[in-house]
Design a protein around this motif. Structure first.
Motif, PDB file in Angstrom:
ATOM      1  N   GLY A  89       0.805  -1.213   0.000  1.00 53.37           N
ATOM      2  CA  GLY A  89       0.000   0.000   0.000  1.00 53.37           C
ATOM      3  C   GLY A  89       0.835   1.259   0.000  1.00 53.37           C
ATOM      4  O   GLY A  89       0.302   2.363   0.142  1.00 53.37           O
ATOM      5  N   ARG A  90       2.154   1.100  -0.187  1.00 56.28           N
ATOM      6  CA  ARG A  90       3.075   2.238  -0.138  1.00 56.28           C
ATOM      7  C   ARG A  90       3.775   2.433  -1.485  1.00 56.28           C
ATOM      8  O   ARG A  90       3.983   1.482  -2.233  1.00 56.28           O
ATOM      9  N   TYR A  91       4.162   3.663  -1.749  1.00 54.57           N
ATOM     10  CA  TYR A  91       5.027   3.918  -2.894  1.00 54.57           C
ATOM     11  C   TYR A  91       6.324   3.141  -2.717  1.00 54.57           C
ATOM     12  O   TYR A  91       6.838   2.993  -1.606  1.00 54.57           O
ATOM     13  N   ALA A  92       6.860   2.650  -3.825  1.00 58.14           N
ATOM     14  CA  ALA A  92       8.076   1.829  -3.754  1.00 58.14           C
ATOM     15  C   ALA A  92       9.253   2.605  -3.184  1.00 58.14           C
ATOM     16  O   ALA A  92      10.131   2.024  -2.541  1.00 58.14           O
ATOM     17  N   SER A  93       9.285   3.915  -3.386  1.00 59.63           N
ATOM     18  CA  SER A  93      10.399   4.706  -2.857  1.00 59.63           C
ATOM     19  C   SER A  93      10.393   4.768  -1.340  1.00 59.63           C
ATOM     20  O   SER A  93      11.385   5.172  -0.735  1.00 59.63           O
ATOM     21  N   ARG A  94       9.306   4.371  -0.712  1.00 59.12           N
ATOM     22  CA  ARG A  94       9.264   4.328   0.758  1.00 59.12           C
ATOM     23  C   ARG A  94       9.970   3.096   1.318  1.00 59.12           C
ATOM     24  O   ARG A  94      10.232   3.032   2.531  1.00 59.12           O
ATOM     25  N   SER A  95      10.233   2.114   0.484  1.00 50.84           N
ATOM     26  CA  SER A  95      10.815   0.878   0.998  1.00 50.84           C
ATOM     27  C   SER A  95      12.122   1.149   1.727  1.00 50.84           C
ATOM     28  O   SER A  95      12.982   1.881   1.246  1.00 50.84           O
ATOM     29  N   GLN A  96      12.279   0.535   2.882  1.00 49.51           N
ATOM     30  CA  GLN A  96      13.520   0.685   3.635  1.00 49.51           C
ATOM     31  C   GLN A  96      14.596  -0.272   3.132  1.00 49.51           C
ATOM     32  O   GLN A  96      15.726  -0.234   3.585  1.00 49.51           O
ATOM     33  N   ASN A  97      14.217  -1.135   2.199  1.00 46.77           N
ATOM     34  CA  ASN A  97      15.163  -2.120   1.656  1.00 46.77           C
ATOM     35  C   ASN A  97      15.277  -1.956   0.152  1.00 46.77           C
ATOM     36  O   ASN A  97      15.106  -2.881  -0.614  1.00 46.77           O
ATOM     37  N   GLY A 108      15.280   1.289 -11.385  1.00 48.00           N
ATOM     38  CA  GLY A 108      13.866   1.407 -11.053  1.00 48.00           C
ATOM     39  C   GLY A 108      13.419   0.574  -9.889  1.00 48.00           C
ATOM     40  O   GLY A 108      12.251   0.261  -9.771  1.00 48.00           O
ATOM     41  N   GLY A 109      14.336   0.189  -8.985  1.00 48.91           N
ATOM     42  CA  GLY A 109      13.906  -0.526  -7.793  1.00 48.91           C
ATOM     43  C   GLY A 109      13.956  -2.027  -7.915  1.00 48.91           C
ATOM     44  O   GLY A 109      13.188  -2.734  -7.282  1.00 48.91           O
ATOM     45  N   TRP A 110      14.851  -2.549  -8.744  1.00 46.77           N
ATOM     46  CA  TRP A 110      14.973  -4.004  -8.833  1.00 46.77           C
ATOM     47  C   TRP A 110      15.415  -4.576  -7.503  1.00 46.77           C
ATOM     48  O   TRP A 110      15.014  -5.666  -7.120  1.00 46.77           O
ATOM     49  N   SER A 111      16.272  -3.884  -6.788  1.00 47.53           N
ATOM     50  CA  SER A 111      16.762  -4.375  -5.509  1.00 47.53           C
ATOM     51  C   SER A 111      15.855  -3.855  -4.404  1.00 47.53           C
ATOM     52  O   SER A 111      16.088  -2.808  -3.813  1.00 47.53           O
ATOM     53  N   ILE A 112      14.776  -4.596  -4.142  1.00 44.71           N
ATOM     54  CA  ILE A 112      13.758  -4.143  -3.202  1.00 44.71           C
ATOM     55  C   ILE A 112      13.092  -5.370  -2.594  1.00 44.71           C
ATOM     56  O   ILE A 112      13.009  -6.415  -3.241  1.00 44.71           O
ATOM     57  N   GLU A 113      12.679  -5.269  -1.350  1.00 43.75           N
ATOM     58  CA  GLU A 113      11.969  -6.384  -0.743  1.00 43.75           C
ATOM     59  C   GLU A 113      10.885  -5.869   0.186  1.00 43.75           C
ATOM     60  O   GLU A 113      10.910  -4.721   0.632  1.00 43.75           O
ATOM     61  N   LEU A 114       9.919  -6.728   0.443  1.00 46.55           N
ATOM     62  CA  LEU A 114       8.833  -6.409   1.365  1.00 46.55           C
ATOM     63  C   LEU A 114       9.364  -6.557   2.787  1.00 46.55           C
ATOM     64  O   LEU A 114       9.855  -7.623   3.173  1.00 46.55           O
ATOM     65  N   GLU A 115       9.264  -5.491   3.564  1.00 47.20           N
ATOM     66  CA  GLU A 115       9.856  -5.492   4.901  1.00 47.20           C
ATOM     67  C   GLU A 115       9.184  -6.505   5.825  1.00 47.20           C
ATOM     68  O   GLU A 115       7.968  -6.699   5.763  1.00 47.20           O
ATOM     69  N   LYS A 116       9.972  -7.101   6.694  1.00 46.02           N
ATOM     70  CA  LYS A 116       9.436  -8.028   7.697  1.00 46.02           C
ATOM     71  C   LYS A 116       8.954  -7.296   8.943  1.00 46.02           C
ATOM     72  O   LYS A 116       8.139  -7.829   9.698  1.00 46.02           O
ATOM     73  N   ASP A 552      10.337   7.388   5.384  1.00 45.76           N
ATOM     74  CA  ASP A 552      10.270   8.457   4.403  1.00 45.76           C
ATOM     75  C   ASP A 552      11.126   8.250   3.162  1.00 45.76           C
ATOM     76  O   ASP A 552      10.784   8.721   2.099  1.00 45.76           O
ATOM     77  N   LYS A 553      12.243   7.569   3.275  1.00 42.07           N
ATOM     78  CA  LYS A 553      13.153   7.534   2.145  1.00 42.07           C
ATOM     79  C   LYS A 553      13.922   6.224   2.131  1.00 42.07           C
ATOM     80  O   LYS A 553      14.308   5.721   3.172  1.00 42.07           O
ATOM     81  N   PRO A 554      14.154   5.642   0.979  1.00 41.96           N
ATOM     82  CA  PRO A 554      14.903   4.402   0.914  1.00 41.96           C
ATOM     83  C   PRO A 554      16.381   4.634   1.154  1.00 41.96           C
ATOM     84  O   PRO A 554      16.908   5.707   0.922  1.00 41.96           O
ATOM     85  N   ARG A 555      17.029   3.607   1.640  1.00 39.14           N
ATOM     86  CA  ARG A 555      18.479   3.653   1.706  1.00 39.14           C
ATOM     87  C   ARG A 555      19.034   3.552   0.308  1.00 39.14           C
ATOM     88  O   ARG A 555      18.538   2.791  -0.511  1.00 39.14           O
ATOM     89  N   ARG A 556      20.092   4.273   0.012  1.00 42.45           N
ATOM     90  CA  ARG A 556      20.656   4.270  -1.327  1.00 42.45           C
ATOM     91  C   ARG A 556      21.994   3.558  -1.310  1.00 42.45           C
ATOM     92  O   ARG A 556      22.852   3.825  -0.485  1.00 42.45           O
ATOM     93  N   LYS A 557      22.165   2.655  -2.233  1.00 44.24           N
ATOM     94  CA  LYS A 557      23.405   1.910  -2.351  1.00 44.24           C
ATOM     95  C   LYS A 557      24.386   2.677  -3.230  1.00 44.24           C
ATOM     96  O   LYS A 557      23.992   3.268  -4.228  1.00 44.24           O
ATOM     97  N   LYS A 558      25.635   2.676  -2.868  1.00 44.35           N
ATOM     98  CA  LYS A 558      26.629   3.389  -3.656  1.00 44.35           C
ATOM     99  C   LYS A 558      26.727   2.799  -5.053  1.00 44.35           C
ATOM    100  O   LYS A 558      26.768   1.594  -5.240  1.00 44.35           O
ATOM    101  N   GLN A 559      26.787   3.689  -6.040  1.00 47.32           N
ATOM    102  CA  GLN A 559      26.867   3.243  -7.424  1.00 47.32           C
ATOM    103  C   GLN A 559      28.174   2.520  -7.687  1.00 47.32           C
ATOM    104  O   GLN A 559      29.228   2.905  -7.191  1.00 47.32           O
ATOM    105  N   LYS A 560      28.089   1.464  -8.485  1.00 46.52           N
ATOM    106  CA  LYS A 560      29.302   0.855  -9.011  1.00 46.52           C
ATOM    107  C   LYS A 560      29.827   1.736 -10.135  1.00 46.52           C
ATOM    108  O   LYS A 560      29.086   2.107 -11.035  1.00 46.52           O
ATOM    109  N   GLN A 561      31.071   2.118 -10.072  1.00 45.38           N
ATOM    110  CA  GLN A 561      31.628   3.021 -11.081  1.00 45.38           C
ATOM    111  C   GLN A 561      32.099   2.239 -12.294  1.00 45.38           C
ATOM    112  O   GLN A 561      32.552   1.134 -12.186  1.00 45.38           O
TER     113      GLN A 561
END
Length: 561
Positions: A89-97, A108-116, A552-561
């Protein structure tokens, strides 16, 4: 006296047993829910109900007996984030994972999971006394199971089968941790995990999904249930020839290993499905797959009718994204087929033209079932029951869409799409402009670049080639640049209509006559961004001031250069 007391005890036990048996077999007074999420379905892939070319008598019948939505949206039109929103029921950008953007797996959020540790649709339904069942594609597991170590192994080999079953047990346990009592034929659908295993073309098994759905419904016919049924059709690849192969062999093949036998389910045989689709003019893989999918959904509806559960079951059929513009916020990606049926409540043949989205499913299901979500549960949508039953009921006048570095707001008449790169990404783009050295991209991406170069102006080509969005593998924008050559414009404005035909044909943001509309849509976007408390150009909070909390905001993973 003891004999009489003994008889009374036996009678009491017998009455309790009969009462329990009757309760197990009689339908519950609370509504049941069957939530069907289909995969990658374009309006053109549907049948008569949406003016498509496929043979879909069962889906057409659902539309005739229920509600067809003409303005339904996936707020992030890509498999993973769309499914996250359906179940949370939440926007995907709210995911903590989630990175909420580019990752090593794609954009576009491929690395995302439903929080436990946060409430979601199945956990809330379970707490309200509902049996909760899961069948089919999950695609919300961020943790990766170790890849298969073998090479060139048949899915029918003992070694590969044992590995698939072990992996499936692991995945099923993870899904149960998200609130589901019953899990069957769970699929993660990450092909990289299965390199080295040859499924011999058995990449879809609709009958297995139907078997799981019917088993769950039968087991819980006497209590309220929530079933999440997620077939992998129409996700490519689809092999129509699979319908003609030996079913006793290929019907056993699943991502979770071999079934003991090919499912015996009340739907036409695969050969009959192929013949019927062919007779109806099918020529594409999607047309054959769509009729296969339709037959499976029909089997579930028929079982509900046989068990006298049909009248009080809310059934929803939703496509996770449109295919033509998948991963874009254009109508060819975000606007999707949606049907709903609830004979006890919905008037047959209803057409709903209001703007609804997958953020609305959890609130709608809670409303239908009289379930109160826990306090503090973030829900970004609302129940659409009022507007289904009363077209003039108050409703939203704008909807926020999101993906990667784009945000959009859609109203009844207009859509505004904004492209804004965050400072770190903009710095990388500027560095390329300064040095002329482009970051490495995959050969596949380079092939797409060359293929579509001729569709762009020199200025668009230069900007596209230097867009950081393109520097990630698996980006579907590359597949649709010929349909949406304006996708690299910072500001995009389009006029909408109720038609099912492709929209977003011309960006009119630069037209001075539309300046008031553009300003209004930009103000709406800024307003809709406030609850998310996220940075996004001039529309969100300042980048330095944005929070990184789970809410409020997802954690962001550092980009692979």
């Amino acid at each position: 006296m003891r004999h009489v007391a003994h008889l009374r005890g036996l009678l009491a036990v017998t009455l309790l047993t009969v009462t329990a048996a009757r309760a197990a077999s009689e339908p519950s007074s609370k509504p049941n829910v069957v939530f069907i999420v289909i995969d990658n379905v374009d309006f053109a892939h549907m049948g008569k109900c949406y003016g498509g070319s496929s043979l879909t008598p069962q889906l057409d019948r659902i539309a005739e007996r229920g509600v067809k939505f003409t303005r339904a949206y996936a707020t992030t039109p890509l498999c993973v984030p769309s499914r996250y929103t359906c179940l949370s029921g939440r926007y995907a950008s709210r995911s903590q994972n989630s990175t909420g953007g580019e990752t090593e797996d794609g954009e576009g959020g491929w690395s995302i999971e439903l929080e436990k540790d946060l409430p979601n649709l199945p956990t809330v339904m379970h707490a309200a006394g509902y049996a909760t069942g899961f069948v089919g594609k999950y695609h919300l597991e961020r943790e990766k199971y170790p890849r298969y170590a073998g090479k060139d192994a048949s899915a029918f080999s003992a070694e590969a089968d044992a590995w698939l079953k072990t992996r499936n047990n692991w995945l099923s346990d993870r899904i149960r941790q998200r609130g589901f009592d019953f899990v069957f034929n769970a699929a993660d659908f990450r092909s990289s995990q299965f390199r080295g295993i040859d499924f011999e073309g058995g990449n879809h098994n609709m009958e297995a999904d139907v078997l799981g759905a019917l088993d769950f419904i039968g087991q819980n016919r006497g209590r309220p249930f929530f079933l999440y049924l997620s077939p992998r059709l129409l996700h490519l690849p689809i092999n129509p020839k699979l319908l003609l192969e030996n079913y006793s062999k290929m019907g056993r093949v699943t991502e979770g290993g071999l079934l003991p036998e090919a499912p015996k389910v009340p739907m036409p045989s695969r050969q009959e499905i192929h013949a019927a689709a062919l007779a109806a003019g099918a020529t594409t893989a999607q047309q054959f797959g769509m009729h296969w999918l339709d037959c499976g959904i029909g089997a579930v509806v028929t079982r509900l009718e046989e068990l006298k559960l049909f009248d009080n079951t809310l059934l929803i059929v939703f496509s996770d994204n449109n295919q033509r513009g998948k991963e874009t916020l254009y109508e060819g990606g975000a606007r999707v087929p949606l049907l709903a049926m609830w004979p006890r409540r919905f008037k047959p043949g209803t057409v709903c033209d209001r703007i609804v989205a997958n953020t609305d499913f959890a609130p709608t299901i809670f409303d239908a079932c009289g379930v109160q979500p826990p306090g503090g549960m973030a829900l970004d949508g609302r129940s659409f029951l009022p507007v289904v039953e009363n077209p003039s009921a108050p409703w939203r006048d704008a909807l926020l869409l999101e993906n990667g570095h784009t945000r959009a707001v859609v109203t009844e008449q207009w859509k505004y799409v904004a492209l804004r790169y965050p400072p770190d990404v903009q710095a990388k783009i500027a560095e390329v402009e300064r040095t002329g050295v482009y970051p490495h991209i995959s050969p596949k991406a380079e092939t797409f670049f060359q293929r579509f170069k001729k569709t762009l102006t020199p200025e668009q080509w230069k900007f596209a080639r230097n867009s950081w969005r393109w520097h990630t593998p698996g980006n579907n924008y590359m597949k649709s640049i010929d349909d949406f050559p304006f996708q690299f414009d910072a500001d995009q404005l389009f006029e909408m209509s109720q038609a099912d035909l492709p929209q977003d044909a011309r960006n009119v943001a630069a037209d001075s006559a539309n300046a008031p509309v553009l300003a209004d849509m930009q103000a709406r976007l800024k307003q809709l961004m406030i609850p998310l408390n996220q940075p996004f150009g001039e529309f969100g909070v300042p980048y330095a001031a944005s929070t990184t909390t789970a809410k409020d905001k997802p954690r962001r993973k550092k980009q692979k250069q």
